[in-house]
Design a protein around this motif. Structure first.
Motif, mmCIF file in Angstrom:
data_model
loop_
_atom_site.group_PDB
_atom_site.id
_atom_site.type_symbol
_atom_site.label_atom_id
_atom_site.label_comp_id
_atom_site.label_asym_id
_atom_site.label_seq_id
_atom_site.Cartn_x
_atom_site.Cartn_y
_atom_site.Cartn_z
ATOM 1 N N UNK A 56 0.840 -1.195 0.000
ATOM 2 C CA UNK A 56 0.000 0.000 0.000
ATOM 3 C C UNK A 56 0.875 1.245 0.000
ATOM 4 N N UNK A 57 0.272 2.360 -0.299
ATOM 5 C CA UNK A 57 0.987 3.632 -0.303
ATOM 6 C C UNK A 57 0.175 4.648 -1.061
ATOM 7 N N UNK A 58 0.531 5.917 -0.897
ATOM 8 C CA UNK A 58 -0.228 6.962 -1.590
ATOM 9 C C UNK A 58 -0.097 6.847 -3.109
ATOM 10 N N UNK A 59 -1.007 7.475 -3.795
ATOM 11 C CA UNK A 59 -0.954 7.490 -5.255
ATOM 12 C C UNK A 59 0.386 8.076 -5.694
ATOM 13 N N UNK A 60 1.002 7.443 -6.660
ATOM 14 C CA UNK A 60 2.226 7.994 -7.242
ATOM 15 C C UNK A 60 3.488 7.704 -6.465
ATOM 16 N N UNK A 61 3.399 6.902 -5.403
ATOM 17 C CA UNK A 61 4.583 6.631 -4.586
ATOM 18 C C UNK A 61 5.503 5.607 -5.268
ATOM 19 N N UNK A 286 -3.515 6.053 3.510
ATOM 20 C CA UNK A 286 -2.294 6.696 3.050
ATOM 21 C C UNK A 286 -2.436 8.184 2.758
ATOM 22 N N UNK A 287 -3.346 8.834 3.479
ATOM 23 C CA UNK A 287 -3.405 10.296 3.396
ATOM 24 C C UNK A 287 -2.472 10.903 4.444
ATOM 25 N N UNK A 288 -2.175 10.125 5.455
ATOM 26 C CA UNK A 288 -1.119 10.470 6.411
ATOM 27 C C UNK A 288 -0.054 9.391 6.290
ATOM 28 N N UNK A 289 1.208 9.799 6.373
ATOM 29 C CA UNK A 289 2.259 8.781 6.289
ATOM 30 C C UNK A 289 3.002 8.679 7.613
ATOM 31 N N UNK A 290 3.296 7.422 8.023
ATOM 32 C CA UNK A 290 4.027 7.239 9.273
ATOM 33 C C UNK A 290 5.463 7.759 9.129
#
Ligand SMILES: Nc1ncnc2c1ncn2[C@@H]1O[C@H](COP(=O)(O)OP(=O)(O)O)[C@@H](O)[C@H]1O
Ligand SMILES: [Mg+2]
Length: 394
Positions: A56-61, A286-290
């Motif tokens: 998983x991850x934000x779009x475009x990562x 994934x709107x916030x990232x750790x």
């Protein structure tokens, strides 16, 4: 390529990205960085008990890119199923069953479009076919029992810079990171959250601007990254973020609006008024990232692109110095164009959608922006969301 290497890089259904950077570029540009992530993925797949691995991850990562690099690396046969080509949950499960050939890794990409169908159908499929393993690529996990989740972080800064350099050289062969350019490029990468997709968009703009100018424009919140002739087939970051934002509940949207008002890293413990389950959801999507924790204290940050999107959405749609023109000043055609701008379409895509010439679309967009007193396409999106629906309902 290893012999017997069976793959379907071409999407099984209709192609979703015909041109521009993205899946196609994968065929002839090297992967930059990601040794650590590839190692972790390999380790997970070396464990035969792992049947469902979700990236998983934000779009475009760079999820898709990484999944393909991993598949190449495994030297085994694999199947790739891109769910963006599907429009009904029923066909997704059928396609999945067809792709689940024994002994072959099935890469299911863009899973976020069908999380419910996958969560309902995958356990059965995996139980029925003990030799099938699935690598799911999705903006959010399924939360299935036995699912392993690997979060794909933004690129390391050195890798971001190298990606920027490579893409910059493609449009400006004389580009180099010498002198002050390295620092400017590093600042650009930082503002772009080290997201490869955003970096590619920015580097493409070097056709028009020097890095320092690009940086200024980006700092001003100008829309330098979206659209553009060479990228018109690429889903924009904004469209992707808008998609995720739309699917949040009211309280989740309120939380993201509140978090967008401040900069930097935060710890849930510092924010007793933010419900932990809401933060959990935002991290999950994934709107916030750790961030690396300090003294075991979990910390998160909002990506700059998400913050900019949210602020634009929440901001008054016009500058206060000039009065807002009444909504009916838009012609029905301009209303239509404004809606499409808000959906993240480029001028060319708008032209295609409405069956008009590109220069006509350019004129419409210009008129819309002038009439609404908007300086960016994001402003237009925010107008549509706040006032456009009202205007249309009148
Ligand atoms: N490590 C990398 N090296 C080179 N290019 C990359 C890398 N990661 C991503 N890209 C490029 O950045 C863009 C976005 O990556 P992609 O995998 O499509 O993101 P996601 O699937 O997370 O939305 C694509 O054009 C891809 O080729
Ligand atoms: Mg992808």
């Amino acid at each position: 390529m290893a012999s017997g290497h069976v793959h379907s890089r071409l999407p099984t259904k209709r192609p979703t990205r015909a041109r521009g950077p993205g899946a196609d570029a994968t065929a002839f540009t090297p992967i930059v960085g990601r040794d650590g992530e590839l190692g972790l993925l390999r380790e997970q797949l070396a464990d035969p008990s792992v049947r469902l691995l979700t990236m998983t991850g934000p779009a475009g990562v760079g999820k898709t890119r990484l999944a393909l690099a991993l598949a190449e690396d495994l030297h085994g046969p694999y199947e790739r199923l891109d769910l963006a080509g599907h429009d009904r949950a029923g066909t997704v499960l059928d396609a999945l069953a067809a792709a689940a050939v024994p002994g072959r890794l099935v890469i299911v990409d863009q899973g976020e479009h069908f999380t419910e169908a996958l969560a309902a159908g995958l356990p059965r499929l995996l139980a029925d076919r003990p030799e099938t393993r699935v690598l799911l690529v999705s903006r959010e996990p399924l939360h299935l029992y036995g699912e392993r989740v690997l979060r794909v972080p933004p690129l390391a800064r050195v890798a971001s810079l190298e990606l920027f350099r490579q893409r910059a050289v493609a449009v400006r062969p004389d580009f180099s990171l010498n002198g002050g350019v390295r620092a400017e490029a590093a600042r650009l990468c930082e503002l772009l959250d080290d997201l490869p997709l955003a970096i590619e968009f920015a580097a493409a703009r070097l056709k028009l601007f020097r890095p320092a100018e690009l940086l200024d424009r980006l700092r001003d919140g100008q829309d330098v990254l979206y659209g553009g002739p060479t990228l018109s087939h690429h889903a924009s970051m904004r469209a992707a973020i808008g998609w995720s934002h739309d699917r949040l509940t009211g309280p989740e949207q309120a939380a993201i609006s509140a978090l967008a008002l401040r900069d930097g890293v935060f710890s849930p413990a510092d924010d007793p008024e933010l419900a932990p389950e809401i933060i959990e959801t935002l991290v999950d999507k994934n709107l916030l990232v750790p961030m690396p924790s300090v003294d075991g204290e979990p910390r998160f940050r909002m990506l700059n692109v998400v913050r900019a999107f949210t602020r634009a959405l929440d901001a008054p749609p016009v500058t206060p110095s000039r009065p807002r023109p009444p909504a009916p000043s838009l012609t029905p055609r301009e209303q239509e164009v404004a809606m499409l701008v808000a959906q993240g379409l480029t001028n060319r895509q708008i032209a295609g959608r409405l069956g008009i010439a590109e220069w006509t679309a350019v004129n419409h967009v210009r008129n819309v922006m002038r009439k609404l007193n908007c300086t960016s396409r994001v402003n237009v999106a925010s107008w549509v969301l706040r006032d456009g629906a009202v205007a249309a309902a009148d």
